[in-house]
Design an enzyme around this catalytic site. Structure first.
Site, PDB file in Angstrom:
ATOM      1  N   ASP A 163      87.299  51.583  75.013  1.00  0.00           N
ATOM      2  CA  ASP A 163      88.374  50.602  74.828  1.00  0.00           C
ATOM      3  C   ASP A 163      89.140  50.856  73.527  1.00  0.00           C
ATOM      4  O   ASP A 163      90.370  50.779  73.494  1.00  0.00           O
ATOM      5  CB  ASP A 163      87.822  49.171  74.805  1.00  0.00           C
ATOM      6  CG  ASP A 163      87.785  48.560  76.193  1.00  0.00           C
ATOM      7  OD1 ASP A 163      87.871  49.334  77.174  1.00  0.00           O
ATOM      8  OD2 ASP A 163      87.673  47.332  76.302  1.00  0.00           O
ATOM      9  N   ASP A 217      78.505  54.594  65.290  1.00  0.00           N
ATOM     10  CA  ASP A 217      79.336  53.833  64.350  1.00  0.00           C
ATOM     11  C   ASP A 217      80.250  54.763  63.560  1.00  0.00           C
ATOM     12  O   ASP A 217      81.439  54.486  63.374  1.00  0.00           O
ATOM     13  CB  ASP A 217      78.465  52.970  63.416  1.00  0.00           C
ATOM     14  CG  ASP A 217      77.310  53.726  62.782  1.00  0.00           C
ATOM     15  OD1 ASP A 217      76.964  54.823  63.256  1.00  0.00           O
ATOM     16  OD2 ASP A 217      76.750  53.235  61.786  1.00  0.00           O
ATOM     17  N   LYS A 255      72.754  56.229  68.457  1.00  0.00           N
ATOM     18  CA  LYS A 255      72.292  55.816  67.134  1.00  0.00           C
ATOM     19  C   LYS A 255      70.826  56.220  66.970  1.00  0.00           C
ATOM     20  O   LYS A 255      69.922  55.391  66.939  1.00  0.00           O
ATOM     21  CB  LYS A 255      72.531  54.316  66.916  1.00  0.00           C
ATOM     22  CG  LYS A 255      74.012  54.098  66.598  1.00  0.00           C
ATOM     23  CD  LYS A 255      74.388  52.752  66.058  1.00  0.00           C
ATOM     24  CE  LYS A 255      73.657  52.288  64.842  1.00  0.00           C
ATOM     25  NZ  LYS A 255      74.250  52.749  63.563  1.00  0.00           N
ATOM     26  N   ASP A 306      81.360  51.573  76.375  1.00  0.00           N
ATOM     27  CA  ASP A 306      82.200  50.413  76.658  1.00  0.00           C
ATOM     28  C   ASP A 306      83.125  50.153  75.464  1.00  0.00           C
ATOM     29  O   ASP A 306      84.348  50.005  75.600  1.00  0.00           O
ATOM     30  CB  ASP A 306      81.272  49.206  76.885  1.00  0.00           C
ATOM     31  CG  ASP A 306      81.962  48.079  77.621  1.00  0.00           C
ATOM     32  OD1 ASP A 306      83.151  48.226  77.941  1.00  0.00           O
ATOM     33  OD2 ASP A 306      81.302  47.051  77.859  1.00  0.00           O
ATOM     34  N   TYR A 309      72.802  47.230  79.764  1.00  0.00           N
ATOM     35  CA  TYR A 309      73.329  46.253  80.726  1.00  0.00           C
ATOM     36  C   TYR A 309      72.415  46.082  81.946  1.00  0.00           C
ATOM     37  O   TYR A 309      72.599  45.179  82.739  1.00  0.00           O
ATOM     38  CB  TYR A 309      74.731  46.659  81.196  1.00  0.00           C
ATOM     39  CG  TYR A 309      75.786  46.633  80.095  1.00  0.00           C
ATOM     40  CD1 TYR A 309      75.651  45.789  78.995  1.00  0.00           C
ATOM     41  CD2 TYR A 309      76.898  47.446  80.156  1.00  0.00           C
ATOM     42  CE1 TYR A 309      76.598  45.769  77.987  1.00  0.00           C
ATOM     43  CE2 TYR A 309      77.857  47.430  79.149  1.00  0.00           C
ATOM     44  CZ  TYR A 309      77.695  46.588  78.073  1.00  0.00           C
ATOM     45  OH  TYR A 309      78.633  46.572  77.065  1.00  0.00           O
TER      46      TYR A 309
END
Ligand code: NAD
Length: 368
Positions: A253, A225, A192, A249, A142
């Site tokens: 959530d 993942d 990852k 993020d 970001y």
């Protein structure tokens, strides 16, 4: 020694409504537990824009830098949608996070037994769930450069860059290990590393901090993942999860929704220790200003109350008092007290925001 200081920034929409209930609880701790806090209040978001033409004044920013903890309600609302990006309410929040350098975002996913039916997962998968996701908040994709939309070979190209320095990974890893020591003593780091160099570095640095500084904490690594799948399959295998800004993020959530309503979810954002040893800290519910129910006394104040509980635990080292407050919330829910967001259409009569606060105070009284 002076009392611990708290700056309350209630903000917009339901922010002031839910914060009123937190103020009652702060007063309760002063009166009944002899825990006095120096509380000041100021404006943020649309409320600050209305008064000063900016979502956060320099004076408020200065105050936030000099208190032991900031408690924030929520910012934003349709009235401010037309404003220029530079003065939108959310900019006030982002400025606080950036200038206080709050690099570790703590998002607990805790399932109160009384609400286990609310989860989209089976009751036995979520009942008793208590995990903490530590998301790196001030770096990563970001913020990385280069970024932007450029034209190349006659077509547009969107660019963002994932970038982490060793020291950025080290400090958030330490936050996760410190937390784990106060909880279940287990950290799972997610990245990852199979496809991203920044993931390879992340894994190496987390492992190094573990081996050199926290060998007593159990550490595992998982691809993000696979982590997402495991969170849905059997979330109780985790204690603390540490991950980068983007994966955090998404994963926080997803994990939060294992536990039911947005009105129940607290968060903490922590930075480096200040001169008094306490971390720079801001505590806020995950939800926004809920303009659809603002001013109607319908908002669930528990997310904001549990955010204060995190302040008791992480800023003021009052873990036993945080346990007391969380037990009071649990008791009220077990007694069937519900705000509207925690009820189905056939499920009886909801209590108001202030009634929920009063019930929690009564449960605190009963805990003495
Ligand atoms: P929201 O979280 O405000 O609301 C989403 C839904 O959840 C709404 O139906 C709302 O009524 C409900 N809800 C949220 N909190 C609740 C509570 N405590 N009790 C009961 N119901 C609750 O998200 P949104 O509608 O996408 O955004 C509204 C405004 O809030 C926007 O301006 C947005 O930018 C802002 N926002 C601010 C923050 C923040 O201050 N941290 C976070 C998210 C959104």
């Amino acid at each position: 020694m002076s009392n611990p200081s708290i700056l309350i920034l209630a903000g917009d929409g339901i922010g002031p409504e839910v914060m009123d209930e937190v103020k009652k609880i702060i007063t309760w701790f002063g009166a009944k537990r002899d825990l006095a806090f120096d509380v000041s209040e100021d404006l943020v978001g649309g409320a600050a824009y209305d008064a000063h033409g900016t979502p956060l004044t320099d004076a408020t920013m200065d105050k936030a830098q000099n208190v032991d903890a900031v408690l924030l309600g929520a910012v934003g609302g349709p009235k401010y949608d037309v404003l220029d990006f530079s003065v939108k309410p959310e900019r006030g929040l982002l400025r606080l996070r950036k200038e206080m350098d709050l690099f570790a975002n703590l998002r607990p996913a805790q399932c109160f037994d009384a609400l286990a039916d609310f989860s989209s997962l089976k009751k036995d998968v979520v009942a008793g769930l208590d995990i903490m996701i530590v998301r790196e908040l001030t770096s990563g994709i970001y913020f990385g450069e280069p970024r932007g939309i450029i034209v190349e070979n006659n077509e547009r190209v969107g660019i963002n860059t994932q970038r982490y320095t060793e020291s950025e990974i080290e400090r958030v890893a330490r936050s996760a290990f410190e937390l784990a020591k106060r909880r279940g003593n287990k950290v799972c780091s997610m990245e990852k590393a199979n496809v991203m160099e920044s993931g390879i570095l992340w894994r190496e640095v987390v492992q190094k901090i573990h081996d050199e500084e926290y060998p007593e904490v159990e550490l595992s690594h998982m691809y993000a993942d696979a982590g997402a799948m495991q969170l849905c399959r059997w979330p109780k295998q985790f204690d603390v999860i540490v991950t980068d800004n983007l994966f955090g993020d998404l994963l926080s959530d997803a994990a939060a929704m294992l536990t039911g309503s947005l009105g129940m979810l607290p968060s903490a954002s922590l930075g480096a220790p200040m001169a008094n040893g306490r971390p720079k800290a801001m505590y806020e519910p995950v939800h926004g200003s809920a303009p659809d129910i603002a001013g109607e006394g319908k908002a669930n104040p528990i997310a904001c109350i549990l955010s204060f509980s995190m302040a008791l635990r992480y800023s003021f080292d009052l873990g036993a008092e945080a346990d007391r407050l969380e037990a009071a919330v649990e008791k009220v829910l077990a007694d069937g007290v519900r705000t509207a967001d925690l009820l189905g259409p056939e499920d009886g009569t909801p209590v108001s925001t202030s009634e929920m606060g009063d019930k929690i105070i009564a449960a605190l009284d009963a805990s003495l």
